[in-house]
Design a protein around this motif. Structure first.
Motif, mmCIF file in Angstrom:
data_model
loop_
_atom_site.group_PDB
_atom_site.id
_atom_site.type_symbol
_atom_site.label_atom_id
_atom_site.label_comp_id
_atom_site.label_asym_id
_atom_site.label_seq_id
_atom_site.Cartn_x
_atom_site.Cartn_y
_atom_site.Cartn_z
ATOM 1 N N ASP A 225 0.861 -1.176 0.000
ATOM 2 C CA ASP A 225 0.000 0.000 0.000
ATOM 3 C C ASP A 225 0.903 1.233 0.000
ATOM 4 O O ASP A 225 2.123 1.109 -0.171
ATOM 5 N N THR A 226 0.331 2.387 0.213
ATOM 6 C CA THR A 226 1.092 3.634 0.133
ATOM 7 C C THR A 226 0.799 4.505 1.348
ATOM 8 O O THR A 226 -0.344 4.593 1.798
ATOM 9 N N LEU A 227 1.845 5.149 1.864
ATOM 10 C CA LEU A 227 1.731 6.060 3.000
ATOM 11 C C LEU A 227 2.114 7.459 2.529
ATOM 12 O O LEU A 227 3.130 7.637 1.837
ATOM 13 N N VAL A 228 1.318 8.442 2.912
ATOM 14 C CA VAL A 228 1.576 9.839 2.548
ATOM 15 C C VAL A 228 1.368 10.714 3.785
ATOM 16 O O VAL A 228 0.871 10.259 4.806
ATOM 17 N N ARG A 229 1.738 11.975 3.667
ATOM 18 C CA ARG A 229 1.443 12.902 4.749
ATOM 19 C C ARG A 229 -0.068 13.135 4.817
ATOM 20 O O ARG A 229 -0.765 13.090 3.794
ATOM 21 N N THR A 230 -0.577 13.389 5.978
ATOM 22 C CA THR A 230 -2.022 13.517 6.177
ATOM 23 C C THR A 230 -2.617 14.637 5.342
ATOM 24 O O THR A 230 -3.745 14.529 4.845
ATOM 25 N N ASN A 231 -1.867 15.711 5.139
ATOM 26 C CA ASN A 231 -2.394 16.850 4.374
ATOM 27 C C ASN A 231 -2.260 16.666 2.871
ATOM 28 O O ASN A 231 -2.603 17.575 2.104
ATOM 29 N N GLU A 232 -1.776 15.517 2.437
ATOM 30 C CA GLU A 232 -1.649 15.226 1.008
ATOM 31 C C GLU A 232 -2.987 14.701 0.475
ATOM 32 O O GLU A 232 -3.428 13.609 0.842
ATOM 33 N N THR A 233 -3.621 15.463 -0.384
ATOM 34 C CA THR A 233 -4.946 15.078 -0.897
ATOM 35 C C THR A 233 -4.922 14.614 -2.346
ATOM 36 O O THR A 233 -5.933 14.130 -2.858
ATOM 37 N N GLY A 234 -3.777 14.753 -3.006
ATOM 38 C CA GLY A 234 -3.715 14.438 -4.428
ATOM 39 C C GLY A 234 -3.313 13.012 -4.757
ATOM 40 O O GLY A 234 -3.267 12.637 -5.936
ATOM 41 N N ILE A 235 -3.013 12.205 -3.748
ATOM 42 C CA ILE A 235 -2.600 10.818 -3.996
ATOM 43 C C ILE A 235 -3.684 9.894 -3.448
ATOM 44 O O ILE A 235 -3.854 9.745 -2.241
ATOM 45 N N ARG A 236 -4.414 9.264 -4.379
ATOM 46 C CA ARG A 236 -5.511 8.366 -4.001
ATOM 47 C C ARG A 236 -5.239 6.912 -4.382
ATOM 48 O O ARG A 236 -5.886 6.005 -3.876
ATOM 49 N N ASN A 237 -4.288 6.709 -5.293
ATOM 50 C CA ASN A 237 -3.903 5.358 -5.701
ATOM 51 C C ASN A 237 -2.509 5.412 -6.302
ATOM 52 O O ASN A 237 -1.897 6.489 -6.393
ATOM 53 N N VAL A 238 -2.009 4.264 -6.729
ATOM 54 C CA VAL A 238 -0.629 4.181 -7.200
ATOM 55 C C VAL A 238 -0.416 5.021 -8.458
ATOM 56 O O VAL A 238 0.684 5.554 -8.675
ATOM 57 N N ARG A 239 -1.423 5.202 -9.288
ATOM 58 C CA ARG A 239 -1.275 5.997 -10.510
ATOM 59 C C ARG A 239 -0.994 7.458 -10.203
ATOM 60 O O ARG A 239 -0.334 8.171 -10.986
ATOM 61 N N ASP A 240 -1.466 7.923 -9.062
ATOM 62 C CA ASP A 240 -1.256 9.321 -8.671
ATOM 63 C C ASP A 240 0.185 9.600 -8.244
ATOM 64 O O ASP A 240 0.534 10.749 -7.952
ATOM 65 N N LEU A 241 1.026 8.568 -8.211
ATOM 66 C CA LEU A 241 2.436 8.761 -7.864
ATOM 67 C C LEU A 241 3.266 9.246 -9.054
ATOM 68 O O LEU A 241 4.444 9.548 -8.905
ATOM 69 N N ALA A 242 2.672 9.306 -10.232
ATOM 70 C CA ALA A 242 3.384 9.822 -11.410
ATOM 71 C C ALA A 242 3.855 11.250 -11.157
ATOM 72 O O ALA A 242 3.064 12.114 -10.747
ATOM 73 N N GLY A 243 5.156 11.477 -11.350
ATOM 74 C CA GLY A 243 5.731 12.788 -11.118
ATOM 75 C C GLY A 243 6.003 13.116 -9.671
ATOM 76 O O GLY A 243 6.587 14.167 -9.362
ATOM 77 N N ARG A 244 5.595 12.237 -8.746
ATOM 78 C CA ARG A 244 5.799 12.463 -7.315
ATOM 79 C C ARG A 244 7.101 11.807 -6.861
ATOM 80 O O ARG A 244 7.616 10.867 -7.486
ATOM 81 N N ARG A 245 7.616 12.297 -5.741
ATOM 82 C CA ARG A 245 8.858 11.757 -5.172
ATOM 83 C C ARG A 245 8.529 10.511 -4.339
ATOM 84 O O ARG A 245 7.872 10.603 -3.314
ATOM 85 N N LEU A 246 9.010 9.374 -4.824
ATOM 86 C CA LEU A 246 8.715 8.080 -4.202
ATOM 87 C C LEU A 246 9.973 7.494 -3.582
ATOM 88 O O LEU A 246 11.027 7.459 -4.219
ATOM 89 N N CYS A 247 9.865 7.011 -2.360
ATOM 90 C CA CYS A 247 11.021 6.428 -1.678
ATOM 91 C C CYS A 247 11.403 5.085 -2.316
ATOM 92 O O CYS A 247 10.534 4.245 -2.577
ATOM 93 N N ALA A 248 12.693 4.887 -2.563
ATOM 94 C CA ALA A 248 13.204 3.642 -3.156
ATOM 95 C C ALA A 248 14.332 3.115 -2.283
ATOM 96 O O ALA A 248 15.435 3.659 -2.278
ATOM 97 N N VAL A 249 14.031 2.056 -1.520
ATOM 98 C CA VAL A 249 15.025 1.471 -0.609
ATOM 99 C C VAL A 249 15.906 0.494 -1.386
ATOM 100 O O VAL A 249 15.398 -0.368 -2.110
ATOM 101 N N ASN A 250 17.205 0.615 -1.219
ATOM 102 C CA ASN A 250 18.143 -0.289 -1.887
ATOM 103 C C ASN A 250 17.870 -1.729 -1.477
ATOM 104 O O ASN A 250 17.785 -2.032 -0.287
#
Length: 272
Positions: A124-149
């Motif tokens: 699933d996905t975790l965001v800041r509480t005040n983030e309203t523009g991310i509702r599913n994985v498709r909304d991560l386009a152009g967003r900064r996503l954490c990538a763990v080695n």
């Protein structure tokens, strides 16, 4: 708890335990000291406390396994492993087992073996509480996503679903949480148990998107040649569900969240 499914899983574990010779090489069976690789910065799963001890669901599962092996070790030692170092830790003998939100994948199975899974989580996905523009994985386009080695979670977003997120590469998930809360990235997408631990730690500062995209089958990493040890671990995992311990541990660590927890025996991989 569905008795039929549990009985079938127990029968499978017992049947599998009757075959296999342990392969060539050393086995965890009969070791006086068992060294188990764990995470140090995943609240609710594997966290090293200020006094140097470890706590979390994975830690309790590791302790249960060690205590219920056929030939119980006299001593257990926890050793920190990073996501990128789990395979090499097993292959080089640095650890005997890895219990660290270690998802079973075909690629990893070419390097190590897996007992279990001991739990099936969901990405699933975790965001800041005040983030309203991310509702599913498709909304991560152009967003900064954490990538763990060493993690495959970000690849499920950018490779499997072809979402053009901006990757922020870090060594551990603890770094992800720090960067999410200080606005250095926009989202963490990974196993819901990891995210639940973070959510419990940060309270109202973060929230679940609640749009799962995959099953993440948590396995116990073990050397490829140790069939006997793998079968023994599978039997202990079955016992953990049958005696109610798995359900109690899940409630202990994640009962305060709104996560839907599964307390039936997962379908095992099989050893060998």
């Amino acid at each position: 708890m569905r008795v039929g499914r549990i009985g079938a899983a127990l029968a499978l574990a017992v049947a599998v335990a009757g075959c296999g010779t342990g392969g060539s090489g050393s086995s965890i069976t009969g070791k006086d000291t068992l060294t188990i690789g764990v995470a140090k910065d995943q609240p609710g799963l594997g966290l090293r406390k200020p006094d140097g001890t470890f706590a979390g669901f994975d830690i309790d599962v590791a302790r249960y396994i060690a205590a219920h092996l056929e030939n119980k070790p006299k001593k257990i030692e926890f050793k920190v492993v990073t996501p990128s170092g789990r395979e090499s830790a097993i292959q080089t003998g640095k650890v005997d087992l890895v219990v660290s939100s270690y998802s079973i994948t075909p690629e990893r199975k070419t390097k190590v073996a897996f007992a279990g899974p001991y739990y099936v989580a969901h990405q699933d996905t975790l965001v800041r509480t005040n983030e309203t523009g991310i509702r599913n994985v498709r909304d991560l386009a152009g967003r900064r996503l954490c990538a763990v080695n060493g993690s495959v979670s970000w690849q499920r977003v950018t490779v499997e679903r072809n979402v053009a997120a901006q990757l922020v590469k870090v060594p551990t998930y603890g770094d992800c949480l720090a960067k999410l809360t200080d606005n250095s990235l926009d989202a963490i997408s990974t196993d819901d148990l990891i995210l639940a631990g973070f959510a419990a730690q940060k309270g109202k500062a973060v929230r679940f998107v609640n749009a799962p995209i995959s099953d993440e089958r948590y396995g116990v990493g073990i050397g490829q040649s140790d069939v006997t040890g793998c079968e023994d671990v599978n039997k202990t995992i079955t016992e953990m569900y049958l005696d109610g311990t798995a359900g109690k541990l899940l409630k202990k660590w994640f009962g305060s969240t709104d996560l839907n927890l599964t307390t039936t025996v997962p379908q095992f991989e099989g050893c060998g």
